[in-house]
Design a protein around this motif. Sequence first.
Motif, mmCIF file in Angstrom:
data_model
loop_
_atom_site.group_PDB
_atom_site.id
_atom_site.type_symbol
_atom_site.label_atom_id
_atom_site.label_comp_id
_atom_site.label_asym_id
_atom_site.label_seq_id
_atom_site.Cartn_x
_atom_site.Cartn_y
_atom_site.Cartn_z
ATOM 1 N N ASP A 53 -2.319 -4.792 -6.919
ATOM 2 C CA ASP A 53 -3.136 -3.889 -6.098
ATOM 3 C C ASP A 53 -3.698 -4.676 -4.915
ATOM 4 N N LYS A 71 0.824 -1.204 0.000
ATOM 5 C CA LYS A 71 0.000 0.000 0.000
ATOM 6 C C LYS A 71 0.863 1.261 0.000
ATOM 7 N N GLU A 72 1.948 1.203 0.753
ATOM 8 C CA GLU A 72 2.848 2.354 0.795
ATOM 9 C C GLU A 72 3.534 2.555 -0.552
ATOM 10 N N ARG A 120 2.320 1.608 -3.482
ATOM 11 C CA ARG A 120 1.309 2.111 -4.414
ATOM 12 C C ARG A 120 1.103 3.623 -4.241
ATOM 13 N N ARG A 121 1.245 4.080 -3.016
ATOM 14 C CA ARG A 121 1.012 5.494 -2.720
ATOM 15 C C ARG A 121 2.193 6.364 -3.108
ATOM 16 N N THR A 122 3.425 5.855 -2.865
ATOM 17 C CA THR A 122 4.615 6.683 -3.042
ATOM 18 C C THR A 122 5.438 6.342 -4.285
ATOM 19 N N ASP A 149 -5.593 -3.822 -2.623
ATOM 20 C CA ASP A 149 -6.968 -3.450 -2.282
ATOM 21 C C ASP A 149 -8.002 -4.330 -2.972
#
Length: 243
Positions: free
Chosen positions: A67, A12-13, A15-17, A69
């Motif tokens: 992903d 998740k990190e 994917r975000r950064t 999610d």
Amino acid sequence: MTEEKDIDGLFKEYRRTGDISLRNRIVEHYFYIAEILAKKFSGRGVEYDDLLQVASESLISGVEKFDPDLGNRFTTYITPTITGNIKNYFRDYSRTIRLPRRIYSVAAKVREATDNYFRENGVKPTVKQLASITGYGEELIIEALECRAPVSLDMGVSSPDGEDDAPLYEVISDGGNAFESFEDSESIKAEISKLDPTEQKVVSLRFLQGKSQSEVGKILGVSQMFVSRAERKIVEKLKEALL
């Protein structure tokens, strides 16, 4: 080793950064899958190192695209992905040009000389050493090796001054000039934007920042051979698109 419960957080990190160091940690955590699948398909006419290269590229690409999610486990997602790419590699490999008849005997003798040298010395011979052992010219030996299997970029060949041996990757053109001639072209920029994220990073680091293949490998967390192959693949894609 990173605990499994922390992996989702890393995904998740990332994917975000888009932080490459996070991606590399995830790849390192799951690298055993690439090794297992490469070993599973080895011994079928393709060298393990080549299969591991395919598996590693698939793993890196899978990490970049996954992903968390969506609720799937990464192992469930990546195993068939790597397996499929390895099978595609076998399919493409089997479609390569058949070994010319005149090269059959040369390839057999080169293979025998390589095996004998390895048994006696514990390392594979360079092209120059094979030429000395077999009496064939270096170009003929390379042709036979290329027809039989991909030539290792670490194999030694005569350096330009004729005195020392150098890795093959140092004497093969890296396609840099072909790219630089299009450096200010809007069309090349458009085509680069269509490359996958890893390829775009290779282009930036190699051609725009001028870093060596080894330096790029360290930054991306991959081998020099991976960078070299990616680089050649990128150049071919761009040439094909522009022509």
